[in-house]
Design an enzyme around this catalytic site. Structure first.
Site, mmCIF file in Angstrom:
data_model
loop_
_atom_site.group_PDB
_atom_site.id
_atom_site.type_symbol
_atom_site.label_atom_id
_atom_site.label_comp_id
_atom_site.label_asym_id
_atom_site.label_seq_id
_atom_site.Cartn_x
_atom_site.Cartn_y
_atom_site.Cartn_z
ATOM 1 N N ASP A 382 3.385 -2.820 -0.223
ATOM 2 C CA ASP A 382 4.700 -3.461 -0.390
ATOM 3 C C ASP A 382 4.584 -4.784 -1.140
ATOM 4 O O ASP A 382 3.542 -5.439 -1.099
ATOM 5 C CB ASP A 382 5.310 -3.683 1.005
ATOM 6 C CG ASP A 382 6.811 -3.964 0.920
ATOM 7 O OD1 ASP A 382 7.414 -3.657 -0.126
ATOM 8 O OD2 ASP A 382 7.355 -4.483 1.902
ATOM 9 N N HIS A 399 5.401 -2.846 -10.385
ATOM 10 C CA HIS A 399 4.878 -1.529 -10.000
ATOM 11 C C HIS A 399 3.633 -1.198 -10.814
ATOM 12 O O HIS A 399 2.697 -0.580 -10.323
ATOM 13 C CB HIS A 399 5.954 -0.461 -10.164
ATOM 14 C CG HIS A 399 7.141 -0.695 -9.264
ATOM 15 N ND1 HIS A 399 7.003 -0.984 -7.923
ATOM 16 C CD2 HIS A 399 8.475 -0.714 -9.514
ATOM 17 C CE1 HIS A 399 8.212 -1.153 -7.384
ATOM 18 N NE2 HIS A 399 9.114 -1.000 -8.333
ATOM 19 N N LEU A 491 -13.670 10.710 -1.462
ATOM 20 C CA LEU A 491 -12.484 10.220 -0.757
ATOM 21 C C LEU A 491 -11.311 11.191 -0.916
ATOM 22 O O LEU A 491 -11.049 11.664 -2.024
ATOM 23 C CB LEU A 491 -12.102 8.862 -1.382
ATOM 24 C CG LEU A 491 -10.798 8.244 -0.900
ATOM 25 C CD1 LEU A 491 -10.957 7.689 0.507
ATOM 26 C CD2 LEU A 491 -10.354 7.140 -1.857
HETATM 27 C C1 IPE Z 1 6.623 -1.534 -2.956
HETATM 28 O O1 IPE Z 1 7.069 -2.681 -3.571
HETATM 29 C C2 IPE Z 1 6.574 -0.381 -3.888
HETATM 30 C C3 IPE Z 1 7.600 0.634 -3.659
HETATM 31 C C4 IPE Z 1 8.505 0.648 -2.718
HETATM 32 C C5 IPE Z 1 7.607 1.720 -4.578
HETATM 33 P P1 IPE Z 1 8.595 -3.041 -3.520
HETATM 34 O O2 IPE Z 1 9.242 -2.532 -4.757
HETATM 35 O O3 IPE Z 1 9.216 -2.593 -2.240
HETATM 36 O O4 IPE Z 1 8.528 -4.614 -3.584
HETATM 37 P P2 IPE Z 1 9.488 -5.624 -2.826
HETATM 38 O O5 IPE Z 1 9.419 -5.272 -1.370
HETATM 39 O O6 IPE Z 1 10.844 -5.404 -3.394
HETATM 40 O O7 IPE Z 1 8.909 -6.945 -3.148
HETATM 41 C C1 IPE Z 2 8.178 1.018 1.944
HETATM 42 O O1 IPE Z 2 8.500 -0.138 1.262
HETATM 43 C C2 IPE Z 2 7.993 2.140 0.991
HETATM 44 C C3 IPE Z 2 6.896 2.006 0.019
HETATM 45 C C4 IPE Z 2 6.013 1.058 -0.015
HETATM 46 C C5 IPE Z 2 6.822 3.054 -0.927
HETATM 47 P P1 IPE Z 2 10.004 -0.606 1.057
HETATM 48 O O2 IPE Z 2 9.932 -1.911 0.398
HETATM 49 O O3 IPE Z 2 10.788 0.452 0.408
HETATM 50 O O4 IPE Z 2 10.506 -0.713 2.553
HETATM 51 P P2 IPE Z 2 11.603 -1.651 3.181
HETATM 52 O O5 IPE Z 2 12.854 -1.403 2.414
HETATM 53 O O6 IPE Z 2 11.114 -3.029 3.027
HETATM 54 O O7 IPE Z 2 11.664 -1.196 4.606
HETATM 55 MG MG MG Z 3 9.452 -3.516 -0.424
#
Ligand code: IPE
Ligand code: IPE
Ligand code: MG
Length: 603
Positions: A382, A399, A491
């Site tokens: 995240d 990403h 892995l």
């Molecule tokens: C996690 O990073 C990646 C995915 C959910 C695909 P986020 O895109 O959720 O990044 P934040 O939480 O908005 O910073």
């Molecule tokens: C969880 O992250 C999903 C991924 C990392 C792919 P999100 O950023 O989508 O989750 P929330 O919205 O913070 O719960």
């Molecule tokens: Mg996120």
């Protein structure tokens, strides 16, 4: 320049190092002298990629020059290039050369694992030009443009991928890319018109000459008639339209670094087209140049932006991995058994897999006895979005940087001998994001699985999630790569794409209910084991350690069944800032945990 070993892995002598540097420098000098615009554009590439740009471009320029030598007798024409190409092949086989251009190209090819066959095919396309007198149609002209000009930018992308930047490699598949190449080729042809006419060549399609009632003789005699003038104006317009339309199409798919190079290329070539139009009759007599102040106006800001973007998105000073041998799934050892007819993608995986890539600072994994390692680590990766925003970049760059972080973590998992790693890449809740972010995420994922380094190593890929709603090409690449890596023994990397924990439980419930209705299951005997056997991924082991980055203290619908007794680990850094040492640290904290699982702590 950091290339210090020869093809056979021997340390270069001081003299060899100096010769190599001089060879790259010679290529640079050649490009700067003959193609200042291209040279300036190459300066926008990451520093580690620039020497490769010079070598590739100098080689193609040299091939062109060898053909243009008009003093040779007609039956001798092309001989110079044929000989040069044969010498190049010999050099590539031996790994060294006494000719500076071939030495630099040989080094670039083996050092960065460039696609040799593809490069040689492009050189052959240059050679074939010599066998023809003219080009009849636009269609034929386009084929020629693609055959000569698509390979080397793709090789550069391959090199960037090997430097750790997840960029698309098969540029020819990107919408707009071939148009872009045509726009560049036509601009280049207009710019080189005087030189081609000197050599007695008219490479413009006869079809367009006819349309404007211009004969090759008109051009060869440099007659500036109204018809010639209209023809040039038309061609300038075509080149401009192609460049602009391809810019719009490509911008949507390219990451920020390559997009800056693209934008600047279109701007600079646009300025060349302006200059060609302004030059009038001089366009037939001498090469037109863009005024210095115009070049500076375009290049100055681009240089500054490119420097910042590469610094943020390129993970390291781009040291190259050893050369890899790729095997086509359809003819490699993994082709045993029936080919899956549902797979559209021809995947290439490295065989045998490469050993783990060392950490960039030489960090080594901690000593943890295998019995104390968790068997299965799951990660909620995240914070990509926040990382990007903090760095003034669009979310998709976050990403991309996240994909690079995952590469490093996977290397760390391989080094320490982890059995299962499961990563959350896209949740069923993530469809709530903008269609633009979602489609970019999928494009990054797809490119990463096709061209990234992950599958160069001993990684068996498994996809966990549902195909519902996913683009076909994403499903296709996930399935193809699962299939291609299925016999790997290192892995197991489970990627959760379009995964939702509750949906998974609901599917298990539905499967059990169906089995009960069919009389295969007695509802009274439904146990945890039986329930687990009806989960879509029943072979997935329980999660021992669940790690989430970026400071959020929740599990977001991730693996509710398998992570029921997982040790939790939360860290504050955003996922793109993570590297394998953070994984190792997580494993070390895990070894300190007392896992009671409802029982007593062992004294
Ligand atoms: C996690 O990073 C990646 C995915 C959910 C695909 P986020 O895109 O959720 O990044 P934040 O939480 O908005 O910073
Ligand atoms: C969880 O992250 C999903 C991924 C990392 C792919 P999100 O950023 O989508 O989750 P929330 O919205 O913070 O719960
Ligand atoms: Mg996120």
């Amino acid at each position: 320049m950091r290339r210090t070993t020869t093809r056979s892995g021997r340390e270069r002598t001081g003299g060899e190092r100096a010769a190599l540097e001089a060879a790259y420098e010679e290529c640079r000098r050649l490009v700067r002298a003959t193609r200042p615009t291209e040279h300036a554009l190459m300066a926008l590439m990451p520093p580690s990629a620039q020497p490769v740009c010079w070598a590739l471009y100098a080689a193609f320029g040299h091939a062109d020059d060898l053909l243009d030598r008009s003093e040779e007798a007609p039956d001798e024409r092309g001989r110079g290039l044929r000989e040069w190409r044969a010498a190049l092949e010999a050099d590539l086989a031996s790994g060294t050369s006494d000719d500076p251009i071939r030495l630099a190209l040989t080094d670039a090819v083996w050092h960065w694992g460039l696609d040799l066959a593809d490069l040689l095919a492009a050189l052959d396309a240059v050679q074939r030009d010599d066998d023809r007198e003219s080009v009849a149609t636009w269609r034929e002209w386009r084929e020629r443009a693609h055959a000569q000009n698509v390979s080397w930018p793709e090789q550069l992308m391959r090199m960037l991928v090997r430097s750790g930047l997840p960029v698309p490699v098969r540029l020819r598949d990107l919408p707009g890319f071939t148009r872009f190449v045509e726009g560049l080729f036509l601009t280049d042809m207009l710019r080189d018109l005087p030189e081609d006419l000197d050599g007695g060549h008219v490479w413009l399609p006869t079809e367009v000459l006819d349309r404007f009632h211009v004969t090759p003789a008109d051009l060869l005699s440099r007659r500036w008639t109204p018809a010639v003038q209209q023809l040039i104006a038309h061609l300038v317009g075509e080149a401009r339209t192609w460049l602009e339309s391809s810019r719009r199409a490509l911008r949507a798919t390219l990451p920020l670094g390559p997009a800056i190079v693209l934008d600047t290329t279109v701007d600079l070539f646009g300025a060349e087209l302006d200059a060609i139009l302004r030059a009038g009759p001089a366009v037939l007599r001498r090469q037109v140049r863009v005024p210095g102040h115009t070049r500076l106006r375009i290049l100055g800001p681009a240089r500054a932006r490119a420097a910042v973007v590469w610094r943020l998105t390129l993970p390291q000073a781009a040291t190259a991995p050893a050369r890899t041998r790729t095997v086509d799934r359809t003819d490699g050892p993994l082709a045993e058994g029936p080919a899956d007819p549902g797979l559209l993608t021809t995947t290439r995986i490295t065989d045998p897999p490469l050993p783990p890539r060392p950490h960039r600072d030489g960090a080594r994994p901690p000593e943890i006895a295998p019995a104390h390692l968790p068997h299965h680590v799951a990660i909620v990766m995240d914070g990509n979005g926040r990382w990007a925003t903090r760095n003034g970049l669009p979310r998709d760059e976050g990403h991309r940087a996240g994909a690079v972080a995952l590469r490093d973590v996977v290397q760390g998992a391989l080094e320490i001998g982890l059995a299962h790693l499961t990563v959350y890449a896209f949740s069923t809740e993530n469809w709530k994001r903008s269609p633009d972010e979602v489609s970019k995420l999928f494009a990054i994922m797809r490119a990463e699985l096709l061209d990234g380094e992950l599958l160069d190593h001993d990684v068996r890929l498994r996809w966990i999630g549902s195909p519902d709603g996913l683009p076909d090409d994403v499903v296709d690449v996930l399935r193809s790569q699962e299939h291609a890596t299925r016999n790997r023994t290192g892995l197991t990397l489970n990627v959760c794409v379009n995964y939702g924990g509750r949906a998974e439980l609901a599917r298990a419930g539905a499967s059990l209910a169906r089995a009960a209705l069919a009389g295969e299951v007695d509802p009274a005997r439904v146990s945890e084991q039986l329930f687990a056997a009806h989960l879509p991924h029943h072979a997935l082991p329980d999660v021992d350690l669940l790690w989430r980055t970026s400071g959020e203290l929740r599990v977001s619908n991730f693996l509710p069944w398998h992570a029921h007794y997982a040790e939790l680990h939360f860290t504050d850094q955003a996922w793109p800032d993570v590297d394998r040492q953070d994984l190792w640290h997580a494993l070390e904290t895990y070894t300190q945990r007392k896992r009671r699982k409802g029982g007593r702590v062992a004294e």
